[in-house]
Design a protein around this motif. Structure first.
Motif, mmCIF file in Angstrom:
data_model
loop_
_atom_site.group_PDB
_atom_site.id
_atom_site.type_symbol
_atom_site.label_atom_id
_atom_site.label_comp_id
_atom_site.label_asym_id
_atom_site.label_seq_id
_atom_site.Cartn_x
_atom_site.Cartn_y
_atom_site.Cartn_z
ATOM 1 N N ILE A 132 0.856 -1.194 0.000
ATOM 2 C CA ILE A 132 0.000 0.000 0.000
ATOM 3 C C ILE A 132 0.887 1.236 0.000
ATOM 4 N N PHE A 133 0.648 2.148 -0.937
ATOM 5 C CA PHE A 133 1.491 3.337 -0.971
ATOM 6 C C PHE A 133 0.674 4.568 -1.329
ATOM 7 N N PHE B 200 5.010 4.095 2.135
ATOM 8 C CA PHE B 200 4.792 2.729 1.664
ATOM 9 C C PHE B 200 4.662 1.774 2.851
ATOM 10 N N THR B 201 3.665 0.899 2.786
ATOM 11 C CA THR B 201 3.441 -0.080 3.842
ATOM 12 C C THR B 201 3.270 -1.473 3.243
ATOM 13 N N THR B 202 4.002 -2.426 3.779
ATOM 14 C CA THR B 202 3.752 -3.835 3.486
ATOM 15 C C THR B 202 2.787 -4.355 4.548
ATOM 16 N N GLY B 203 1.546 -4.666 4.132
ATOM 17 C CA GLY B 203 0.551 -5.152 5.085
ATOM 18 C C GLY B 203 0.902 -6.512 5.642
ATOM 19 N N THR C 74 6.403 -10.057 6.628
ATOM 20 C CA THR C 74 6.551 -9.238 7.827
ATOM 21 C C THR C 74 6.166 -7.795 7.492
ATOM 22 N N PRO C 75 5.244 -7.195 8.228
ATOM 23 C CA PRO C 75 4.855 -5.805 7.940
ATOM 24 C C PRO C 75 6.050 -4.855 8.062
ATOM 25 N N ARG C 76 6.120 -3.904 7.121
ATOM 26 C CA ARG C 76 7.196 -2.913 7.124
ATOM 27 C C ARG C 76 6.666 -1.611 6.543
ATOM 28 N N TYR C 77 7.375 -0.530 6.812
ATOM 29 C CA TYR C 77 7.020 0.733 6.173
ATOM 30 C C TYR C 77 8.285 1.425 5.682
ATOM 31 N N HIS C 78 8.107 2.263 4.691
ATOM 32 C CA HIS C 78 9.178 3.105 4.163
ATOM 33 C C HIS C 78 8.573 4.464 3.810
ATOM 34 N N THR C 79 9.326 5.513 3.993
ATOM 35 C CA THR C 79 8.918 6.842 3.565
ATOM 36 C C THR C 79 10.099 7.499 2.864
ATOM 37 N N ARG C 80 9.827 8.120 1.728
ATOM 38 C CA ARG C 80 10.912 8.754 0.979
ATOM 39 C C ARG C 80 10.361 9.958 0.218
ATOM 40 N N ALA C 81 11.171 11.005 0.098
ATOM 41 C CA ALA C 81 10.783 12.201 -0.638
ATOM 42 C C ALA C 81 11.408 12.176 -2.031
ATOM 43 N N SER D 171 15.741 -2.992 -6.318
ATOM 44 C CA SER D 171 16.441 -3.317 -7.557
ATOM 45 C C SER D 171 17.029 -2.081 -8.222
ATOM 46 N N ILE D 172 16.389 -0.923 -8.019
ATOM 47 C CA ILE D 172 16.885 0.349 -8.536
ATOM 48 C C ILE D 172 17.268 1.218 -7.352
ATOM 49 N N ALA D 173 18.488 1.718 -7.348
ATOM 50 C CA ALA D 173 18.969 2.529 -6.233
ATOM 51 C C ALA D 173 18.074 3.745 -6.006
ATOM 52 N N ASP D 174 17.967 4.135 -4.752
ATOM 53 C CA ASP D 174 17.235 5.339 -4.354
ATOM 54 C C ASP D 174 15.738 5.248 -4.622
ATOM 55 N N THR D 175 15.209 4.027 -4.631
ATOM 56 C CA THR D 175 13.770 3.819 -4.722
ATOM 57 C C THR D 175 13.305 3.077 -3.473
ATOM 58 N N ILE D 176 11.997 2.932 -3.337
ATOM 59 C CA ILE D 176 11.407 2.150 -2.258
ATOM 60 C C ILE D 176 11.205 0.720 -2.766
ATOM 61 N N PRO D 177 11.620 -0.298 -2.002
ATOM 62 C CA PRO D 177 11.442 -1.680 -2.453
ATOM 63 C C PRO D 177 10.004 -2.162 -2.279
ATOM 64 N N ILE D 178 9.508 -2.883 -3.270
ATOM 65 C CA ILE D 178 8.163 -3.431 -3.221
ATOM 66 C C ILE D 178 8.228 -4.941 -3.455
ATOM 67 N N HIS D 179 7.345 -5.675 -2.797
ATOM 68 C CA HIS D 179 7.281 -7.128 -2.953
ATOM 69 C C HIS D 179 6.379 -7.479 -4.135
ATOM 70 N N ALA D 180 6.762 -7.036 -5.305
ATOM 71 C CA ALA D 180 5.990 -7.299 -6.521
ATOM 72 C C ALA D 180 6.876 -6.989 -7.717
#
Length: 286
Positions: free
Chosen positions: A70-71, A108-111, A142-149, A183-192
């Motif tokens: 969820i983002f 970004f949140t991994t539910g 495992t639930p996780r969160y990330h925040t990035r500008a 996989s791409i530097a300076d991005t938020i990782p997603i499980h998809a």
């Protein structure tokens, strides 16, 4: 160069689901809540794309999620996020940068196995944002969160990658999950198997989205990828874009398009043909 092999189907804003609850004005690209259309359930891993406006002093009370990525992509205003993983006052170094999001921020949140969160507009002005969900490649994470500008200046130079697949993939170890290397530097990782990008395209300019992040090592599926392009409603209807040079695929604000049959490395041209700068979000999935 035009992608003659690509199938591009517009999704007009006027055909989206719409719900105005007073405090929340929301447009649904895919079936969501009371809006159900079996023709629009998902697109690759992409499951939800809502364009939301939340009135000042209101918001979404605490509610649960599981097995969803969820983002939130903030277009204007401020949105305060709190979740069941972190107690208020014990959020550590992220502090307000985690809780109070503003334009350019992505939260970004991994539910995963289950998480509860709230999203509130604690400011004196409306907040406008995209709420996006993707289906993860593995359940009970495992639930996780990330925040990035992601600053506007970079988005005016070209499409900026926002999300990319977790580099370790579906078989990630506990340590690799904790490291959360994208996989791409300076991005938020997603499980998809999904790459997200965003750009601010000045009228008369053209950006190119390179499918799959432009590198075969970034995504798992190399051919027949599905790319959704969305034009945010930010300029009072004065922004428009043309996809792949096709006159039949000119998108206004709130419009989107399903792009199918493309492969990693294909260049999808997005030309701004309106009166104002267009804010374009690309969701590139398996």
């Amino acid at each position: 160069m035009a992608l003659s092999h690509a199938r591009i189907t517009p999704r007009r804003s006027s055909t989206r689901g719409h719900a105005d609850h007073g405090w929340l004005d929301s447009y649904h690209t895919f079936s969501f809540a009371s809006y159900h259309d079996p023709s629009f359930m998902s697109f690759g891993a992409l499951r939800v794309l809502n364009e939301d406006r939340v009135a000042a002093g209101t918001g979404f009370p605490t509610h649960p999620h599981r097995d969803a990525e969820i983002f939130s992509y903030i277009l204007s205003g401020e949105l305060t996020h709190r979740d069941s993983m972190v107690q208020r006052g014990k959020e550590g170094t992220q502090g307000e940068s985690f809780y109070r999001m503003k334009r350019g921020d992505v939260q970004f949140t991994t539910g995963g196995k289950g998480i509860a969160h709230s999203e509130q507009n604690e400011s004196a002005h409306p907040v406008h944002f995209l709420q996006i969900w993707a289906t993860p490649w593995t359940r009970a994470l495992t639930p996780r969160y990330h925040t990035r500008a992601f600053p506007d200046a970079a988005k005016r130079a070209g499409f900026v990658p926002i999300l990319s697949p977790l580099a370790a993939g579906p078989g990630a170890s506990v340590a690799e999950e904790a490291a959360a290397r994208p996989s791409i530097a300076d991005t938020i990782p997603i499980h998809a198997d999904l790459v997200m990008g965003a750009g601010l395209i000045e009228a008369g300019k053209r950006f190119e989205w390179v499918v799959g992040g432009g590198n075969a090592a970034v995504v798992r599926k190399q051919h027949d990828r599905r790319v959704y392009v969305h034009v945010a409603m930010t300029k009072g209807g004065k922004a428009r874009v043309r996809l792949d040079g096709r006159e039949g695929v000119v998108l206004g604000e709130g419009d989107g398009a399903f792009v199918e049959g493309v492969a990693v490395g294909d260049d999808l041209g997005v030309e701004s043909v309106g009166e104002e700068e267009a804010e374009v979000v690309v969701l590139d999935s398996d």
